[in-house]
Enzyme design. Sequence first.
Site, PDB file in Angstrom:
ATOM      1  N   SER A 103     -61.830 -22.397 -18.184  1.00  0.00           N
ATOM      2  CA  SER A 103     -61.011 -21.684 -17.190  1.00  0.00           C
ATOM      3  C   SER A 103     -61.116 -22.300 -15.800  1.00  0.00           C
ATOM      4  CB  SER A 103     -61.471 -20.227 -17.120  1.00  0.00           C
ATOM      5  OG  SER A 103     -60.932 -19.574 -15.990  1.00  0.00           O
ATOM      6  N   LYS A 229     -49.326 -22.065 -21.304  1.00  0.00           N
ATOM      7  CA  LYS A 229     -49.923 -20.855 -21.902  1.00  0.00           C
ATOM      8  C   LYS A 229     -49.359 -19.590 -21.263  1.00  0.00           C
ATOM      9  CE  LYS A 229     -54.423 -18.569 -22.534  1.00  0.00           C
ATOM     10  NZ  LYS A 229     -54.496 -17.522 -21.509  1.00  0.00           N
ATOM     11  N   HIS A 253     -51.889 -12.837 -22.521  1.00  0.00           N
ATOM     12  CA  HIS A 253     -53.095 -12.890 -21.682  1.00  0.00           C
ATOM     13  C   HIS A 253     -54.094 -11.797 -22.097  1.00  0.00           C
ATOM     14  CE1 HIS A 253     -54.256 -15.011 -17.826  1.00  0.00           C
ATOM     15  NE2 HIS A 253     -55.230 -14.141 -17.916  1.00  0.00           N
TER      16      HIS A 253
HETATM   17  C1  LIG Z   1     -62.390 -11.683 -19.454  1.00  0.00           C
HETATM   18  C2  LIG Z   1     -61.176 -12.529 -19.644  1.00  0.00           C
HETATM   19  C3  LIG Z   1     -60.905 -13.543 -18.738  1.00  0.00           C
HETATM   20  C4  LIG Z   1     -59.794 -14.360 -18.924  1.00  0.00           C
HETATM   21  N1  LIG Z   1     -59.594 -15.396 -18.048  1.00  0.00           N
HETATM   22  C5  LIG Z   1     -58.545 -16.222 -18.254  1.00  0.00           C
HETATM   23  C6  LIG Z   1     -58.351 -17.352 -17.413  1.00  0.00           C
HETATM   24  O1  LIG Z   1     -59.129 -17.612 -16.506  1.00  0.00           O
HETATM   25  N2  LIG Z   1     -57.265 -18.139 -17.647  1.00  0.00           N
HETATM   26  C7  LIG Z   1     -56.382 -17.890 -18.670  1.00  0.00           C
HETATM   27  O2  LIG Z   1     -55.416 -18.632 -18.856  1.00  0.00           O
HETATM   28  N3  LIG Z   1     -56.569 -16.843 -19.503  1.00  0.00           N
HETATM   29  C8  LIG Z   1     -57.614 -16.004 -19.316  1.00  0.00           C
HETATM   30  N4  LIG Z   1     -57.798 -14.960 -20.178  1.00  0.00           N
HETATM   31  C9  LIG Z   1     -56.892 -14.772 -21.328  1.00  0.00           C
HETATM   32  C10 LIG Z   1     -57.433 -15.519 -22.558  1.00  0.00           C
HETATM   33  O3  LIG Z   1     -57.325 -16.908 -22.394  1.00  0.00           O
HETATM   34  C11 LIG Z   1     -56.645 -15.168 -23.852  1.00  0.00           C
HETATM   35  O4  LIG Z   1     -55.266 -15.316 -23.635  1.00  0.00           O
HETATM   36  C12 LIG Z   1     -56.933 -13.763 -24.368  1.00  0.00           C
HETATM   37  O5  LIG Z   1     -58.218 -13.321 -24.002  1.00  0.00           O
HETATM   38  C13 LIG Z   1     -56.803 -13.731 -25.884  1.00  0.00           C
HETATM   39  O6  LIG Z   1     -56.990 -12.454 -26.372  1.00  0.00           O
HETATM   40  P1  LIG Z   1     -58.365 -11.938 -27.060  1.00  0.00           P
HETATM   41  O7  LIG Z   1     -59.351 -11.764 -25.965  1.00  0.00           O
HETATM   42  O8  LIG Z   1     -57.919 -10.635 -27.649  1.00  0.00           O
HETATM   43  O9  LIG Z   1     -58.775 -12.950 -28.102  1.00  0.00           O
HETATM   44  C14 LIG Z   1     -58.911 -14.135 -20.019  1.00  0.00           C
HETATM   45  C15 LIG Z   1     -59.193 -13.109 -20.916  1.00  0.00           C
HETATM   46  C16 LIG Z   1     -60.304 -12.317 -20.763  1.00  0.00           C
HETATM   47  C17 LIG Z   1     -60.588 -11.241 -21.770  1.00  0.00           C
END
Ligand SMILES: Cc1cc2nc3c(=O)[nH]c(=O)nc-3n(C[C@H](O)[C@H](O)[C@H](O)COP(=O)(O)O)c2cc1C
Length: 355
Positions: A103, A229, A253
């Site tokens: 990230s 994404k 997300h």
């Molecule tokens: C705590 C947290 C932080 C996240 N931070 C980012 C990030 O910095 N950049 C990003 O593109 N997606 C971020 N995401 C989204 C994840 O990349 C992803 O799309 C998502 O968590 C997938 O779903 P899942 O947690 O149910 O597997 C974040 C998700 C969570 C839960």
Amino acid sequence: VNHLDLEERARAALEAGAYDYFAGGADDELTLADNVAAWSRLRLRPHVMRDVTVVSPATTVLGTDVSMPLLIAPTAFQRLAHDAGECATARAATRAGTVMVVSTFATRSLEDIAAAAPDHPLWFQLYVHTNRGWTENLVKRAADAGYRAIVLTVDVPVLGFRQRSESRSFTLPEGIAAANLTAAALPSVQKEGTRADGGEDAAGQFDPGLIPTDVEWLRAVADLPVVVKGILRGDDARLAVEAGADAVVVSNHGGRQLDTAITGVDALPEVVAAVGTDAEVYVDGGVRRGTDVVKALALGARAVLVGRPIVWGLACDGEQGVVDVLEALRAETARAMALCGAPTVAEITRDLVVA
Ligand SMILES: Cc1cc2nc3c(=O)[nH]c(=O)nc-3n(C[C@H](O)[C@H](O)[C@H](O)COP(=O)(O)O)c2cc1C
């Protein structure tokens, strides 16, 4: 490792505010819940009497070999889960033979993370800052450190409203910060006691004016493949690919942005139809089981990304905890493939899922 047990163990290990930051979604968390439910609504039509003596979930993503069609999604602030943070996750990715997406809000420097996983494929997730020079610098740093692709996140023009973190007024503990964002570029992120969500939002400094030509710009900044994404529609996917994206991630997300948005799996067939063979298509959100991985591939995804379960593994047992989660998901995927009569990923076809 049962993912529900694991989340409970992580919850017990984490400070309440950190747990809510990781677990939470936007508004009423309807999309958050739907992400898991959408996979479980789908039913499989398994083949039998296919030779599954040897089963392999191995595949490639952007030409890189991976041991399974499952990558580590970018999640911010991993030192909230474990002191080694992203370095532990990168080592676990190496051991499990899959790609980690790091990230923009990593809490270890992107050079340290790369050093933790020498010669191993890491991709860098990018939020585009309104200061393009600063963003170009960050991308070049990632390229110099050996990251093999840039994952451009496009579903955060503004930050979703995260009720849980808001009601707790959760702030980052002392000593934990976004290690790759310089104070000069993003002063609000570097102040002690920054709210984690406030950090992600960076006080609105990430560019809400992002358009498809920015994919072309990014391609010109570094000679690396670009993954876009956060796409939930075929027409947007088409625009991204025409602007030069090598892959797209169908994603809401993790339910943290627009509540009541469609799930990744529900949007997947439309995106796959729009993109065709012009780019790779990945999907994320609520993937918790090997059967979910098989369903994703049957619907045309090349791979899935997994977010929260990785964080729970990290919180429970650091690097080993993440390895355990990845190995469990790989074993489940291989078992689901065997039970579907599909010994290789190429044999996971559309007809395995009820239309
Ligand atoms: C705590 C947290 C932080 C996240 N931070 C980012 C990030 O910095 N950049 C990003 O593109 N997606 C971020 N995401 C989204 C994840 O990349 C992803 O799309 C998502 O968590 C997938 O779903 P899942 O947690 O149910 O597997 C974040 C998700 C969570 C839960």
